[in-house]
Design a protein around this motif. Sequence first.
Motif, PDB file in Angstrom:
ATOM      1  N   ALA A 553       0.827  -1.210   0.000  1.00 32.03           N
ATOM      2  CA  ALA A 553       0.000   0.000   0.000  1.00 32.03           C
ATOM      3  C   ALA A 553       0.857   1.255   0.000  1.00 32.03           C
ATOM      4  O   ALA A 553       0.563   2.226  -0.697  1.00 32.03           O
ATOM      5  N   ALA A 556       2.139   2.629  -3.211  1.00 32.01           N
ATOM      6  CA  ALA A 556       1.141   3.493  -3.856  1.00 32.01           C
ATOM      7  C   ALA A 556       1.222   4.905  -3.284  1.00 32.01           C
ATOM      8  O   ALA A 556       1.115   5.896  -4.018  1.00 32.01           O
ATOM      9  N   TRP A 557       1.420   4.998  -1.987  1.00 33.30           N
ATOM     10  CA  TRP A 557       1.521   6.316  -1.346  1.00 33.30           C
ATOM     11  C   TRP A 557       2.735   7.078  -1.858  1.00 33.30           C
ATOM     12  O   TRP A 557       2.673   8.288  -2.090  1.00 33.30           O
ATOM     13  N   GLN A 571      -1.032   0.500  -8.253  1.00 27.75           N
ATOM     14  CA  GLN A 571      -0.435  -0.194  -7.122  1.00 27.75           C
ATOM     15  C   GLN A 571      -1.478  -0.497  -6.043  1.00 27.75           C
ATOM     16  O   GLN A 571      -1.411  -1.537  -5.382  1.00 27.75           O
ATOM     17  N   CYS A 572      -2.442   0.387  -5.877  1.00 27.76           N
ATOM     18  CA  CYS A 572      -3.536   0.121  -4.930  1.00 27.76           C
ATOM     19  C   CYS A 572      -4.302  -1.143  -5.341  1.00 27.76           C
ATOM     20  O   CYS A 572      -4.727  -1.924  -4.484  1.00 27.76           O
ATOM     21  N   GLN A 573      -4.453  -1.337  -6.636  1.00 30.77           N
ATOM     22  CA  GLN A 573      -5.129  -2.537  -7.118  1.00 30.77           C
ATOM     23  C   GLN A 573      -4.334  -3.782  -6.735  1.00 30.77           C
ATOM     24  O   GLN A 573      -4.906  -4.793  -6.306  1.00 30.77           O
ATOM     25  N   SER A 576      -4.837  -4.421  -3.119  1.00 32.95           N
ATOM     26  CA  SER A 576      -6.184  -4.946  -2.863  1.00 32.95           C
ATOM     27  C   SER A 576      -6.264  -6.440  -3.106  1.00 32.95           C
ATOM     28  O   SER A 576      -7.080  -7.138  -2.496  1.00 32.95           O
ATOM     29  N   GLU A 584      -5.876   1.501   4.291  1.00 33.95           N
ATOM     30  CA  GLU A 584      -4.972   2.443   3.634  1.00 33.95           C
ATOM     31  C   GLU A 584      -5.007   2.306   2.110  1.00 33.95           C
ATOM     32  O   GLU A 584      -4.731   3.268   1.398  1.00 33.95           O
ATOM     33  N   THR A 585      -5.337   1.120   1.620  1.00 28.95           N
ATOM     34  CA  THR A 585      -5.433   0.949   0.168  1.00 28.95           C
ATOM     35  C   THR A 585      -6.548   1.829  -0.390  1.00 28.95           C
ATOM     36  O   THR A 585      -6.355   2.546  -1.383  1.00 28.95           O
ATOM     37  N   PHE A 588      -5.429   5.628  -0.050  1.00 28.07           N
ATOM     38  CA  PHE A 588      -4.469   6.132  -1.039  1.00 28.07           C
ATOM     39  C   PHE A 588      -5.089   6.194  -2.431  1.00 28.07           C
ATOM     40  O   PHE A 588      -4.791   7.087  -3.223  1.00 28.07           O
ATOM     41  N   ARG A 589      -5.979   5.240  -2.726  1.00 29.42           N
ATOM     42  CA  ARG A 589      -6.669   5.290  -4.018  1.00 29.42           C
ATOM     43  C   ARG A 589      -7.550   6.541  -4.078  1.00 29.42           C
ATOM     44  O   ARG A 589      -7.597   7.231  -5.101  1.00 29.42           O
ATOM     45  N   GLU A 605     -14.106   6.284  -2.180  1.00 26.99           N
ATOM     46  CA  GLU A 605     -12.989   5.506  -1.644  1.00 26.99           C
ATOM     47  C   GLU A 605     -12.647   5.941  -0.217  1.00 26.99           C
ATOM     48  O   GLU A 605     -12.368   5.106   0.652  1.00 26.99           O
TER      49      GLU A 605
END
Length: 716
Positions: A553, A556-557, A571-573, A576, A584-585, A588-589, A605
């Motif tokens: 996660a 992604a941040w 990256q969030c995907q 997930s 946090e996923t 950040f999305r 989200e």
Amino acid sequence: MSSEPEQHPKVEIGHVLTMDVVEYSTLLITEQTRVMGELTSIVKNTERFQRGESEGNLVRIPTGDGMALVFFDDPQAPIECAMEIAGALKSHPEIGLRMGIHSGPVNAVVDVSDRANVAGAGIDMAQRVMDCGDAGHILLSKRVADDLAPFPRWNPLLHELGECEVKHGRKISLVNFYTDEIGNPALPQKCVAHGTKRTGDKISRPWPRDIAFIGTVILGIVIFTPVVFRIASRTGASSKTSKSARSSISVNTKSIAVLPFENLSRDPDNAYFADGIQEEILTRLSKIADLKVISRTSTQRYKGTPTNLLEIAKQLGVAHILEGTVQKAADQVRVNVQLINAQTDSHLWAEKFDRNLADIFAVESEIATKIADTLQTKLSGSEQKAIAARPTKNSEAHQLYLKGRYFLKKRTEEGLKKSIEFFNQAIDKDSGYALAYSGLADSNMYLLRLGFLRGVSRKETDERAKAAATKALELDDNLAEAHTSLALVKMEYEWDWTGSEREFQRAIQLDPGFAEAHHQYSHYLTAMGRSSESLTESLRALELDPLSLVLNAHLAWHYLYARQYDQAIQQCQKASELDRNYPETAEFRGLAYEQKGMYQEAIAELQTAINLSGGSPHMKAELGHAYAIAGETTQALDILNELKRGSTETHISSYDIAVIHVGLGRKERALEALENAYQERSEWLRYVRVDPRLDPLRGDPRFEKLADQIVPPDVK
């Protein structure tokens, strides 16, 4: 120095991805410029391009209507990069891109501008493969497909096309790569024109002996041939072969995952002891620079699950697995371990240790030494000393320390407070136990970071963390954990940037396999605006701990604060896929959607993140900002008032209040709240230079003065 080309230029195997925009020449000049600029941006923002660039294992060659990327570190790199590019292009249907992939010989040349470049049969063949495709196609040479076919990740996506005729009547064997989301499943028009019969067959797997031979050849080329090429921006940099460069077809033989040890004790309360022994063996191994060791967070996912060792090894990217059991009764302990080559499912070594509890450190050291010898790793004198260390002579103190680590890992308010109790008890038993002080520092830092500050101030908690880390280093300056804890104190509370970076670098020097040090150092680099370095450290942490939810996660941040919003969402995907309920996923999305102007998606989200987190005030403030910039002022003000009311019961960062005011366009109130955050020493202020939500304040003298007080320009 002579500028004449070498008589016999060095030849290497390059893994080549070529691409061009179909019907590019029919576009207007202005449209060509826009399309090529968009494509270049997409390519440069892919994770695989950035990793190759940061490691110096990539060359990019412009070709007018496209480009060629030549990777030198991993045969899978071109297809991974192609997938990222194709995914990003789904939001740009106007760009009809085709791609071709081949692995083959390339050599250094000097181009017409006297710049270092590459050429060779490998690039020519990749170009011919690409030329056979239409818009959307990702075509592979048969050689590349055969290399990828043994791997379950790739095999179902490879579809044989048969032979296609190219220039001068030559025929090449092609394979079409596509998924449900990317690629083009249609038969290429050039293949239709030349009468190619599409088989649609999956690529068959080579016999194991063939795989071993291919892997050995390619691994030999990758490891023993120095990488002499660099991207133009790195030309002239010192040439060195990246330690992490390896073939994915033949996994790094000096790599291991230590799976959770099974607790065979009759008393289930002894689970802490089995967990602790596993972690301490792993920690000893991670201090060996020549050995890749997967962090505990990733291996813990396999606790109590059926052991398909080959699949586990593939998921973790290692060649070897260590399994074990622990049985503790009174002051006696039995440890059984076995080292397994996961690729062949063969046992390399197994042993049983029946010892007194006082001898457990010797058992851990024996196991680590035997593994190092079996895997033929190189040990320096300091590494030999590190894996043989005996942190305390007091068995009771050691067990109390293991209980502290056990509860520390729970990351709950109750768990953290219990961990502090056990670490303090361990220190009472042995006042010279450096690791116990380090654990005490970690527990206090997590109380700070997670906001569990009932009845205690931030300043007091910070001082406790700093005192414990400092004491640990006075007792043992070679503790990577303590250097990391002290680095966090200096970064998050004291804003001592020079001191913080020094401590992070020392921690990584002492323990190159300590994923948490790489992860936290990446946060430091983000705060400094050094986004490329930050992503490198974040990716290194993820390599060491590939199944960590936090690290997946937080990558992604890091993309988010590097302002690479599409990559953050992608990256969030991926995160997930590990756990769809990780707050946090969604957080950040949502932040990435917000920066892309997709406000309703961002709001949805962030609402999900708040629900999953149990009502995080910090996430509520983020939602308040999203409402504000979306023009939903009433909802933003409702959240602002809710947070102000809640501040009488729990700590609410003034930074969060400031962010909502920024969204509402209340500049003066935002600046006032940021000044309050400065007085609080808010941990979020370290990102004052890079947080995109603060952009409306940049250039204001009052804001710039405050930013200079937190991150002076001369330390970046």
